[in-house]
Design an enzyme around this catalytic site. Structure first.
Site, short mmCIF file in Angstrom:
data_model
loop_
_atom_site.label_atom_id
_atom_site.label_comp_id
_atom_site.label_asym_id
_atom_site.label_seq_id
_atom_site.Cartn_x
_atom_site.Cartn_y
_atom_site.Cartn_z
N THR A 51 0.83 -1.21 0.00
CA THR A 51 0.00 0.00 0.00
C THR A 51 0.86 1.25 0.00
OG1 THR A 51 -1.81 -1.12 1.09
CG2 THR A 51 -1.75 1.25 1.35
N TYR A 64 -7.87 1.18 -4.49
CA TYR A 64 -6.51 1.45 -4.97
C TYR A 64 -5.83 0.14 -5.32
CZ TYR A 64 -4.69 -0.24 -0.49
OH TYR A 64 -4.38 -1.02 0.59
N THR A 130 1.69 -4.18 4.45
CA THR A 130 1.61 -4.49 5.88
C THR A 130 0.99 -5.86 6.16
OG1 THR A 130 -0.50 -3.33 6.04
CG2 THR A 130 1.50 -2.07 6.59
N ASP A 131 0.26 -6.41 5.18
CA ASP A 131 -0.48 -7.66 5.44
C ASP A 131 0.41 -8.81 5.89
OD1 ASP A 131 -2.81 -6.40 4.78
OD2 ASP A 131 -3.06 -7.38 2.82
N LYS A 203 0.38 -7.44 12.91
CA LYS A 203 -0.66 -6.53 12.44
C LYS A 203 -1.92 -6.83 13.24
CE LYS A 203 -2.85 -4.65 8.34
NZ LYS A 203 -2.90 -4.55 6.87
N GLU A 322 -3.30 -29.14 28.47
CA GLU A 322 -4.50 -29.90 28.10
C GLU A 322 -4.19 -30.96 27.04
OE1 GLU A 322 -8.73 -28.15 28.10
OE2 GLU A 322 -7.43 -26.51 27.46
N1 GLU Z 1 -2.76 -5.55 0.38
C1 GLU Z 1 -1.88 -4.57 0.91
C2 GLU Z 1 -0.52 -5.21 1.17
O1 GLU Z 1 -0.26 -5.88 2.12
C3 GLU Z 1 -2.58 -3.96 2.03
C4 GLU Z 1 -1.84 -3.68 3.26
C5 GLU Z 1 -0.82 -2.61 3.23
O2 GLU Z 1 0.13 -2.60 2.47
O3 GLU Z 1 -0.94 -1.77 4.09
O4 GLU Z 1 0.33 -5.05 0.36
#
Ligand code: GLU
Length: 365
Positions: A51, A64, A130-131, A203, A322
C-alpha cells in the site's frame, strides 16, 4: 541529532520512558554524521510493493492498487530524506504483500547478502505491504546473519490518499536504518512512529495507522521526525542462523485454523496435499477438537511435523497442559503466532530439523 536508548525494565518502561523522554527533550532532526562532519550512512532501499506504493484506481470509493509506485519515486517525493543518508533504491518486486512468496524472500536475501559482502551498505530499508510484513521480517531475522539494521516499512494508506502515512513512515525508517544505535537489534519494523522487533510484531487492525503491536512485550523503540529512542540496549545477535536452500520453494507447511464443531477433514486434507509440516492455529492454549487432535497425532506418526500455536493473538502456548505433547509428538510455538510459526517450521524442515524435541528447542531460541 542525539540518539538515545533508555535502560528501563520492560514492566516499568512506559512510565520511566516517558519521564526520561521529557527530561532528555526532543533531539534535532539533523543526523549525527552531519553534526560531526562525517559521511552519511549508506542505505539501500529495496522496494517490494504494498500500500505504501499504492495508487488510487478508477474504481469507486477508496479503491486502490498496491505496488504501483517504485521505491525510487517514493524516496524522491520525500523532502529532506536525502539529508539522512546516501540512498540507493532498487525494485525487487511490485506486489501487494498478500502475494508475498518464497521467490521474493530469496531475492531479498540474495541482494542483502551481496550488499553486506561487498560492504556497500550501512543499513537496509525494505518497503513492503503491511499484510504479511511480520512474516517477511521474521523470515529475514532467521536467515540473515548481520549486525546492520534491516528495517521493514509500509503504510496503511496508499500514496495518493489524503493523509497518506507512507512518507512519514519511510522517513522514520530511514532514520532508524541510518543510525548506528540500530545495529545488532535484528530485523525491525517501523510504522506510525513506532519500532518493533521481528519476533513480536503483529498486524492487529485492518485499517488503523496504529496497526502494528508487539503483544506481551511492547515496541523496542520510538522514532519520529525529531527523535529516535530505543527502550533497551541491543541484545547481541545469536550466531546460529538457519540456512536457505539454493532455490525456492521452502517445504510446504500448512496452517489449520481451529474452530467450534471441527472435524478431522482439514488436517487429513493437508496431509494428502503433501504438507511436510502443520501449524495449528488452535483455540485458547493451542487446542482443538478431539477429532482434529487425533488427526494431528496420526499425521505426526507419519512424519509430518506438528506445531501447536494459537488463534488468540497474544500469550504463550504451553506444553503438556490440556494436550499431551510428549505422548503425541507435537511441538508448541510458545509466543510465535501461527503465521510466524509457519515460517520458522518451513526453515527448520529445510534444515533437516524435524524431530519434535529439536523443533521445540528451535522455537524456544
Ligand atoms: N494488500 C496490501 C498489502 O499488504 C494492504 C496492506 C498494506 O500494504 O498496508 O500489500
Amino acid at each position: 541529532m542525539t540518539l538515545h536508548w533508555l535502560q528501563s525494565a520492560r514492566s516499568a518502561r512506559s512510565i520511566i520512558g516517558l519521564a526520561a523522554a521529557l527530561m532528555i527533550g526532543l533531539a534535532s532532526p539533523a543526523t549525527a554524521q552531519q553534526a560531526s562532519g562525517t559521511a552519511l550512512a549508506r542505505v539501500l532501499v529495496l522496494g517490494t510493493g504494498g500500500t505504501i506504493a499504492g495508487q488510487a484506481n478508477a474504481r469507486a470509493g477508496n479503491a486502490y492498487d498496491s505496488g504501483k509506485v517504485s521505491a525510487a519515486n517514493l524516496i524522491a517525493a520525500i523532502p529532506g530524506i536525502d539529508r539522512l543518508a546516501q540512498i540507493s533504491a532498487e525494485q525487487i518486486s511490485s506486489i501487494g504483500s498478500q502475494d508475498m512468496n518464497d521467490k521474493v524472500w530469496f531475492d531479498l536475501v540474495k541482494r542483502i547478502r551481496a550488499a553486506i559482502d561487498n560492504k556497500e551498505v550501512d543499513g537496509v530499508v525494505i518497503t513492503h505491504g503491511t499484510d504479511t510484513m511480520e512474516e517477511t521480517a521474521f523470515f529475514l531475522q532467521n536467515v540473515l546473519d548481520t549486525d546492520i539494521p534491516v528495517v521493514l516499512v509500509g503504510s496503511m494508506r496508499p500514496s495518493t490518499a489524503i493523509g497518506a502515512d507512507g512518507p512519514a513512515n519511510l522517513y522514520d525508517a530511514m532514520r532508524v536504518a541510518s543510525a548506528p544505535e540500530s545495529r545488532g537489534r535484528g530485523v525491525l519494523v517501523v510504522l506510525n512512529d513506532t519500532i518493533h522487533g521481528a519476533r513480536w510484531v503483529q498486524k492487529t487492525n485492518t485499517t488503523s495507522v496504529q496497526t502494528f503491536r508487539s503483544p506481551d512485550v511492547g515496541p523496542v523503540g520510538y522514532v519520529d521526525t525529531g527523535s529516535l529512542r530505543f527502550l533497551q540496549p541491543a541484545i547481541p545477535a545469536k550466531a546460529a542462523k538457519l540456512k536457505l536452500p539454493d532455490a525456492p520453494p521452502l517445504p510446504r507447511v500448512d496452517i489449520i485454523y481451529s474452530h467450534a464443531n471441527m472435524d478431522a477433514a482439514e488436517v487429513e486434507d493437508a496431509v494428502k496435499r503433501g504438507a511436510k509440516g502443520i501449524v495449528l492455529a488452535g483455540v485458547g492454549d493451542g487446542n482443538s477438537s478431539k477429532s482434529a487432535i487425533d488427526a494431528l497425532a496420526a499425521a505426526a506418526k507419519q512424519g509430518v511435523v506438528v506445531v501447536r500455536s494459537t488463534r488468540v493473538g497474544s500469550g504463550y502456548v504451553n506444553r503438556n497442559v490440556e494436550v499431551e505433547d510428549d505422548k503425541l509428538g507435537f511441538a508448541v510455538s510458545l509466543d510465535l503466532n501461527p503465521q510466524k510459526a509457519r515460517v520458522l517450521l518451513e526453515l527448520l524442515i529445510a534444515n533437516g530439523v524435524t524431530e519434535p524435541g529439536a523443533v521445540q528447542q528451535a522455537f524456544a531460541q
